[in-house]
Design a protein around this motif. Structure first.
Motif, PDB file in Angstrom:
ATOM      1  N   ASP A  79       0.766  -1.228   0.065  1.00 29.49           N
ATOM      2  CA  ASP A  79       0.030   0.010  -0.030  1.00 29.49           C
ATOM      3  C   ASP A  79       1.038   1.225  -0.007  1.00 29.49           C
ATOM      4  O   ASP A  79       1.483   1.392   0.849  1.00 29.49           O
ATOM      5  CB  ASP A  79      -0.849  -0.073   1.289  1.00 29.49           C
ATOM      6  N   ASP A  81       0.187   4.436  -0.405  1.00 29.18           N
ATOM      7  CA  ASP A  81      -0.458   5.688  -0.174  1.00 29.18           C
ATOM      8  C   ASP A  81       0.304   6.737   1.110  1.00 29.18           C
ATOM      9  O   ASP A  81       0.163   7.784   1.003  1.00 29.18           O
ATOM     10  CB  ASP A  81      -1.954   5.808   0.330  1.00 29.18           C
ATOM     11  N   PHE A 270      -8.392   1.520 -15.364  1.00 23.81           N
ATOM     12  CA  PHE A 270      -9.065   2.768 -15.085  1.00 23.81           C
ATOM     13  C   PHE A 270      -9.350   3.603 -16.491  1.00 23.81           C
ATOM     14  O   PHE A 270     -10.519   4.020 -16.627  1.00 23.81           O
ATOM     15  CB  PHE A 270      -8.649   3.724 -14.090  1.00 23.81           C
ATOM     16  N   ARG A 319      -1.197   0.050  -8.227  1.00 19.68           N
ATOM     17  CA  ARG A 319      -2.265   0.886  -8.330  1.00 19.68           C
ATOM     18  C   ARG A 319      -3.159   0.814  -7.320  1.00 19.68           C
ATOM     19  O   ARG A 319      -3.465  -0.217  -6.496  1.00 19.68           O
ATOM     20  CB  ARG A 319      -2.800   0.384  -9.643  1.00 19.68           C
ATOM     21  N   ARG A 320      -3.924   1.814  -7.112  1.00 25.47           N
ATOM     22  CA  ARG A 320      -5.280   1.963  -6.120  1.00 25.47           C
ATOM     23  C   ARG A 320      -6.376   2.600  -6.838  1.00 25.47           C
ATOM     24  O   ARG A 320      -6.195   3.116  -8.037  1.00 25.47           O
ATOM     25  CB  ARG A 320      -4.879   2.809  -4.962  1.00 25.47           C
ATOM     26  N   GLU A 321      -7.431   2.269  -6.019  1.00 25.50           N
ATOM     27  CA  GLU A 321      -8.871   2.976  -6.695  1.00 25.50           C
ATOM     28  C   GLU A 321      -9.207   2.523  -8.120  1.00 25.50           C
ATOM     29  O   GLU A 321      -9.307   3.329  -9.015  1.00 25.50           O
ATOM     30  CB  GLU A 321      -8.873   4.338  -6.475  1.00 25.50           C
ATOM     31  N   ALA A 322      -8.826   1.182  -8.486  1.00 26.68           N
ATOM     32  CA  ALA A 322      -9.138   0.585  -9.538  1.00 26.68           C
ATOM     33  C   ALA A 322      -8.242   1.048 -10.766  1.00 26.68           C
ATOM     34  O   ALA A 322      -8.570   1.144 -11.912  1.00 26.68           O
ATOM     35  CB  ALA A 322     -10.697   0.793 -10.060  1.00 26.68           C
ATOM     36  N   ALA A 324      -7.256   4.461 -10.812  1.00 25.96           N
ATOM     37  CA  ALA A 324      -7.339   5.980 -10.806  1.00 25.96           C
ATOM     38  C   ALA A 324      -5.992   6.669 -10.088  1.00 25.96           C
ATOM     39  O   ALA A 324      -5.555   7.737 -10.644  1.00 25.96           O
ATOM     40  CB  ALA A 324      -8.556   6.513 -10.075  1.00 25.96           C
ATOM     41  N   LEU A 325      -5.363   5.748  -9.147  1.00 25.87           N
ATOM     42  CA  LEU A 325      -4.150   6.309  -8.728  1.00 25.87           C
ATOM     43  C   LEU A 325      -2.842   5.415  -9.215  1.00 25.87           C
ATOM     44  O   LEU A 325      -2.991   4.173  -8.831  1.00 25.87           O
ATOM     45  CB  LEU A 325      -4.116   6.189  -7.106  1.00 25.87           C
ATOM     46  N   GLU A 347       2.666   9.988  -6.450  1.00 24.37           N
ATOM     47  CA  GLU A 347       1.418   9.364  -6.741  1.00 24.37           C
ATOM     48  C   GLU A 347       0.755  10.234  -7.835  1.00 24.37           C
ATOM     49  O   GLU A 347       0.596  11.374  -7.624  1.00 24.37           O
ATOM     50  CB  GLU A 347       0.692   9.698  -5.418  1.00 24.37           C
ATOM     51  N   ARG A 349      -2.703  10.865 -10.228  1.00 23.45           N
ATOM     52  CA  ARG A 349      -4.279  10.826 -10.185  1.00 23.45           C
ATOM     53  C   ARG A 349      -4.782  10.672 -11.540  1.00 23.45           C
ATOM     54  O   ARG A 349      -4.456  11.938 -12.256  1.00 23.45           O
ATOM     55  CB  ARG A 349      -4.904  11.664  -9.239  1.00 23.45           C
TER      56      ARG A 349
END
Length: 353
Positions: A79, A81, A270, A319-322, A324-325, A347, A349
């Motif tokens: 993770d 983030d 995404f 990758r995070r948020e499918a 998007a990040l 990071e 977006r």
């Protein structure tokens, strides 16, 4: 950091924002390292593996050496983030960074024979990229081999070729198969001056796709090869994209875009596009395409880099948020000590448009 947009109608992917993660600290992937290059990553053996190229330690090891042709580190943190870590750096018997790829007896003998020369004789086995051979299979580690001829004043040697190794268990390291015991380079698939295929390996529909980006000073044309995953160790099984189809002739490979000697390529669901990240003239850039074979968009500037920064790479597994990040890393000189490099994490977006 400010995100940039491309010329009207030219950029397929759009970036809403770019931010540095944990700006007060570098990603501690290689503790005790002064300089390094690269930083390709993947998830394998239930951990995040990070592979680096030529690496210089802050302190000599038990043998008095500070240099390695490669190094690797691992973490259980997936993770990004809030940054990444802690990392466990692999070390060898001398206490220095453990090299990703194991030298043959002949290569070790070449180094031993030229150990007292200046510069000493060296064989460099630098990881270009890594990917799983199948969803849960072993790791394929593509690498480039080069050589420094001892006592040559730094002018002897050079690129030898490129190939692929297999990593079955984390404690064993990457093993380099011997393809032809009678050949001058029995472990190599491609011989210089052939392009060094192995960058950004990607498994798609049962085939591994790898890139070669050849530095011609003014341009760095990137070409694409494909091989069935089960035949990755068979040179005759590789096919090269010509712009119209796949050919068994390596000299028919057509450049898909002008890139850099180090790059990453992965699919982002995404935006449903392939993304290629690399550095160009002090700027982190991205290209996008609906398929690996293109058409690839013009370069989209992501952010300007500090002087001396290099090795911009994307990390699709973070990758995070499918999707998007997205997350990028690059290597830069430390503001506190320019002689020491550090790995930074960005990071991004993405815009759904």
């Amino acid at each position: 950091m400010a995100a940039c947009s491309g010329a009207s109608g030219s950029a397929v992917v759009e970036i809403e924002s770019v931010a540095e993660v944990s700006p007060s600290a570098s990603v501690p992937a290689l503790e005790g390292v002064a300089q390094t290059r690269g930083g390709v990553s993947l998830i394998a053996f239930e951990r995040g593996l990070w592979l680096f190229g030529p690496t210089t330690s802050l302190q000599p090891d038990a043998d008095g050496r500070v240099d390695r042709a490669s190094a690797w580190s691992s973490t259980m943190d997936f993770d990004a983030d809030d940054g990444l870590g802690p990392f466990e750096m692999a070390t060898d018997a001398a206490g220095g960074p453990a090299e990703v790829l194991i030298k043959t007896a002949e290569e070790l003998a070449f180094e031993a024979a030229g150990a007292e020369l200046e510069p000493p004789a060296r064989v460099r086995l630098e990881p270009l990229g890594a990917a799983r051979q199948s969803l849960y299979g072993p790791v394929l580690v593509y690498y480039a081999k080069s050589r420094v001829d001892g006592g040559s004043g730094g002018s002897g040697g050079g690129a030898v070729g490129s190939s692929v190794a297999i990593w079955n268990a984390v404690e064993l390291g990457a093993q380099r198969p011997v393809f032809d015991p009678a050949a001058p380079e029995p472990t190599l698939l491609f011989l210089a001056p052939e392009p060094a295929y192995g960058l950004a390996p990607t498994l798609v529909d049962g085939a591994v796709h790898v890139w070669a980006c050849t530095d011609r000073q003014v341009e760095v044309p990137c070409t694409l090869a494909s091989v069935p995953a089960g035949e990755a160790f068979e040179r005759d099984a590789y096919r090269f994209w010509t712009g119209a189809g796949w050919s068994e002739a390596i000299d028919e490979a057509a450049p898909l875009f002008d890139g850099a000697e180090r790059l990453s390529v992965h699919l982002n669901g995404f935006v449903d596009l392939w993304l290629a990240f690399y550095a160009k003239e002090g700027v982190a850039v991205v290209r996008s395409a609906p398929a690996l074979t293109g058409p690839w968009s013009p370069e989209l500037p992501v952010t300007e880099l500090e002087p001396g920064a290099h090795s911009v790479l994307g990390h699709g597994e973070l990758r995070r948020e499918a999707g998007a990040l997205e997350y990028l890393t690059y290597v830069r000189p430390s503001p506190e000590d320019p002689a020491v490099e550090e790995l930074r994490l960005l990071e991004l977006r993405l815009s759904p448009s």
